[in-house]
Design a protein around this motif. Structure first.
Motif, mmCIF file in Angstrom:
data_model
loop_
_atom_site.group_PDB
_atom_site.id
_atom_site.type_symbol
_atom_site.label_atom_id
_atom_site.label_comp_id
_atom_site.label_asym_id
_atom_site.label_seq_id
_atom_site.Cartn_x
_atom_site.Cartn_y
_atom_site.Cartn_z
ATOM 1 N N TYR A 35 37.421 38.528 -26.941
ATOM 2 C CA TYR A 35 37.740 39.539 -25.935
ATOM 3 C C TYR A 35 36.770 39.480 -24.763
ATOM 4 O O TYR A 35 35.561 39.324 -24.940
ATOM 5 C CB TYR A 35 37.678 40.944 -26.540
ATOM 6 N N PHE A 36 37.316 39.623 -23.557
ATOM 7 C CA PHE A 36 36.537 39.703 -22.316
ATOM 8 C C PHE A 36 36.576 41.167 -21.886
ATOM 9 O O PHE A 36 37.589 41.663 -21.423
ATOM 10 C CB PHE A 36 37.184 38.811 -21.254
ATOM 11 N N GLY A 37 35.462 41.874 -22.072
ATOM 12 C CA GLY A 37 35.411 43.295 -21.754
ATOM 13 C C GLY A 37 35.532 43.556 -20.265
ATOM 14 O O GLY A 37 35.025 42.795 -19.439
ATOM 15 N N GLU A 38 36.209 44.646 -19.932
ATOM 16 C CA GLU A 38 36.332 45.049 -18.528
ATOM 17 C C GLU A 38 35.969 46.525 -18.382
ATOM 18 O O GLU A 38 35.100 47.006 -19.085
ATOM 19 C CB GLU A 38 37.735 44.730 -18.007
ATOM 20 N N GLY A 39 36.650 47.241 -17.487
ATOM 21 C CA GLY A 39 36.247 48.593 -17.136
ATOM 22 C C GLY A 39 36.252 49.568 -18.297
ATOM 23 O O GLY A 39 36.979 49.387 -19.284
ATOM 24 N N ILE A 40 35.416 50.610 -18.193
ATOM 25 C CA ILE A 40 35.408 51.697 -19.160
ATOM 26 C C ILE A 40 35.505 53.028 -18.419
ATOM 27 O O ILE A 40 35.163 53.131 -17.242
ATOM 28 C CB ILE A 40 34.142 51.707 -20.044
ATOM 29 N N THR A 41 35.980 54.055 -19.132
ATOM 30 C CA THR A 41 35.943 55.412 -18.607
ATOM 31 C C THR A 41 35.805 56.370 -19.768
ATOM 32 O O THR A 41 36.092 56.021 -20.924
ATOM 33 C CB THR A 41 37.180 55.750 -17.751
ATOM 34 N N ILE A 42 35.336 57.579 -19.466
ATOM 35 C CA ILE A 42 35.172 58.624 -20.475
ATOM 36 C C ILE A 42 36.085 59.785 -20.110
ATOM 37 O O ILE A 42 36.043 60.287 -18.979
ATOM 38 C CB ILE A 42 33.711 59.110 -20.540
ATOM 39 N N LEU A 43 36.903 60.216 -21.062
ATOM 40 C CA LEU A 43 37.731 61.408 -20.910
ATOM 41 C C LEU A 43 37.415 62.326 -22.078
ATOM 42 O O LEU A 43 37.677 61.973 -23.239
ATOM 43 C CB LEU A 43 39.217 61.048 -20.882
ATOM 44 N N ARG A 44 36.816 63.464 -21.751
ATOM 45 C CA ARG A 44 36.342 64.417 -22.751
ATOM 46 C C ARG A 44 35.394 63.744 -23.736
ATOM 47 O O ARG A 44 34.330 63.298 -23.349
ATOM 48 C CB ARG A 44 37.522 65.121 -23.419
ATOM 49 N N ASP A 45 35.757 63.600 -25.003
ATOM 50 C CA ASP A 45 34.836 63.046 -26.001
ATOM 51 C C ASP A 45 35.207 61.631 -26.408
ATOM 52 O O ASP A 45 34.848 61.168 -27.487
ATOM 53 C CB ASP A 45 34.806 63.944 -27.241
ATOM 54 N N THR A 46 35.908 60.928 -25.522
ATOM 55 C CA THR A 46 36.450 59.609 -25.863
ATOM 56 C C THR A 46 36.145 58.584 -24.779
ATOM 57 O O THR A 46 36.219 58.888 -23.586
ATOM 58 C CB THR A 46 37.977 59.714 -26.060
ATOM 59 N N THR A 82 39.616 58.091 -14.740
ATOM 60 C CA THR A 82 40.470 59.210 -15.125
ATOM 61 C C THR A 82 40.347 60.331 -14.103
ATOM 62 O O THR A 82 39.279 60.538 -13.515
ATOM 63 C CB THR A 82 40.106 59.741 -16.522
ATOM 64 N N ASN A 83 41.468 61.025 -13.903
ATOM 65 C CA ASN A 83 41.468 62.210 -13.038
ATOM 66 C C ASN A 83 41.281 63.489 -13.848
ATOM 67 O O ASN A 83 41.500 64.584 -13.354
ATOM 68 C CB ASN A 83 42.771 62.285 -12.229
ATOM 69 N N GLY A 84 40.879 63.325 -15.108
ATOM 70 C CA GLY A 84 40.697 64.458 -15.997
ATOM 71 C C GLY A 84 41.921 64.750 -16.833
ATOM 72 O O GLY A 84 41.868 65.555 -17.766
ATOM 73 N N GLN A 85 42.997 64.048 -16.526
ATOM 74 C CA GLN A 85 44.237 64.237 -17.275
ATOM 75 C C GLN A 85 44.844 62.900 -17.682
ATOM 76 O O GLN A 85 45.128 62.668 -18.852
ATOM 77 C CB GLN A 85 45.239 65.027 -16.441
ATOM 78 N N TYR A 98 49.178 54.661 -14.147
ATOM 79 C CA TYR A 98 48.779 55.929 -14.761
ATOM 80 C C TYR A 98 49.305 55.978 -16.198
ATOM 81 O O TYR A 98 50.505 55.809 -16.433
ATOM 82 C CB TYR A 98 49.337 57.101 -13.958
ATOM 83 N N TYR A 99 48.393 56.220 -17.144
ATOM 84 C CA TYR A 99 48.749 56.219 -18.565
ATOM 85 C C TYR A 99 48.435 57.560 -19.222
ATOM 86 O O TYR A 99 47.460 58.238 -18.849
ATOM 87 C CB TYR A 99 47.968 55.135 -19.310
ATOM 88 N N ASN A 100 49.231 57.889 -20.231
ATOM 89 C CA ASN A 100 48.938 59.021 -21.101
ATOM 90 C C ASN A 100 47.771 58.631 -22.008
ATOM 91 O O ASN A 100 47.849 57.604 -22.694
ATOM 92 C CB ASN A 100 50.179 59.345 -21.941
ATOM 93 N N PRO A 101 46.684 59.412 -22.052
ATOM 94 C CA PRO A 101 45.519 58.994 -22.829
ATOM 95 C C PRO A 101 45.719 59.045 -24.338
ATOM 96 O O PRO A 101 45.000 58.372 -25.088
ATOM 97 C CB PRO A 101 44.429 59.985 -22.400
ATOM 98 N N THR A 102 46.691 59.809 -24.801
ATOM 99 C CA THR A 102 46.925 59.945 -26.238
ATOM 100 C C THR A 102 47.778 58.807 -26.786
ATOM 101 O O THR A 102 47.498 58.248 -27.852
ATOM 102 C CB THR A 102 47.600 61.293 -26.556
ATOM 103 N N THR A 103 48.796 58.434 -26.040
ATOM 104 C CA THR A 103 49.746 57.411 -26.504
ATOM 105 C C THR A 103 49.645 56.093 -25.751
ATOM 106 O O THR A 103 50.195 55.082 -26.166
ATOM 107 C CB THR A 103 51.184 57.919 -26.336
ATOM 108 N N PHE A 104 48.949 56.116 -24.624
ATOM 109 C CA PHE A 104 48.869 55.008 -23.675
ATOM 110 C C PHE A 104 50.245 54.583 -23.181
ATOM 111 O O PHE A 104 50.494 53.427 -22.841
ATOM 112 C CB PHE A 104 48.084 53.809 -24.220
ATOM 113 N N GLN A 105 51.142 55.545 -23.110
ATOM 114 C CA GLN A 105 52.448 55.318 -22.481
ATOM 115 C C GLN A 105 52.265 55.279 -20.972
ATOM 116 O O GLN A 105 51.550 56.104 -20.400
ATOM 117 C CB GLN A 105 53.412 56.445 -22.855
#
Length: 204
Positions: A35-46, A82-85, A98-105
């Motif tokens: 794996y070639f790691g790329e960007g990261i972000t934090i949304l709440r505790d994840t 993330t925009n917080g949502q 834009y993806y749903n953080p729970t399902t990644f839809q």
């Protein structure tokens, strides 16, 4: 006081928590060499971490970096914020996804424009005070994007910092890193193989 960082290259991709004052690594996990790691972000505790061409997103618990799950996506992974949502992802084109953080839809795809023309090479992303900031790969620019319209409303030229870094270390590559501390309102930038991290201030 902690900086969360994702690093790249096959065999050298990690997720790190670094002490901002000393630069010392406080927490670290390594990705498998495939794996070639790329960007990261934090949304709440994840924490969400992209991979470049493997089309996999890793999801970790913020407190201990324990992997919770992983998702598949249909594009390359370059930058994520993330925009917080929603989670917002770039793939090196003019699009943001834009993806749903729970399902990644996938919720929607947004084309980013500058003066009526499609932007290009959107890379690392950070969401700051209602705007998306994006490194433009291979260029000395950080683009300020209005997420409502998709228009680029500002352009930050980091040529002087990039020149300083290359003078210090000829191996240093393109600008590719933006971090924002919501508590102190401080903005930090770095780049591929840069030996230094810079705090910057932006005009309004």
């Amino acid at each position: 006081g902690g900086l969360y960082e994702g690093t790249g290259e096959y065999g050298h991709s990690h997720l790190l928590k670094v002490d901002l004052n000393s630069g010392k690594i406080q927490k670290k996990i390594s990705l498998d060499a495939k794996y070639f790691g790329e960007g990261i972000t934090i949304l709440r505790d994840t924490i969400y971490q992209l991979t470049w061409q493997e089309k996999v997103v890793f999801v970790y618990a913020l407190k201990d970096f324990k992997k919770i799950k992983e998702f598949k996506i249909d594009t390359d992974g370059w930058g994520i914020t993330t925009n917080g949502q929603d989670l917002i992802v770039s793939d090196g084109t003019s699009n943001l996804y834009y993806y749903n953080p729970t399902t990644f839809q996938l919720l929607r795809t947004q084309s980013i424009t500058e003066g009526g023309s499609l932007a290009y090479n959107l890379n690392e992303l950070e969401y700051i005070d209602g705007y998306i900031y994006a490194n433009q790969w291979q260029a000395p620019y950080i683009l300020k994007i209005d997420p409502g319209s998709g228009n680029i409303t500002g352009k930050i030229d980091v040529t002087q910092i990039w020149s300083r870094v290359k003078a210090k270390d000829p191996v240093a590559d393109v600008p590719n890193g933006i971090a924002y501390d919501t508590a102190t309102k401080k903005i930090f930038i770095t780049g591929k193989k840069w030996p230094e991290l810079y705090e910057i201030q932006l005009s309004k």
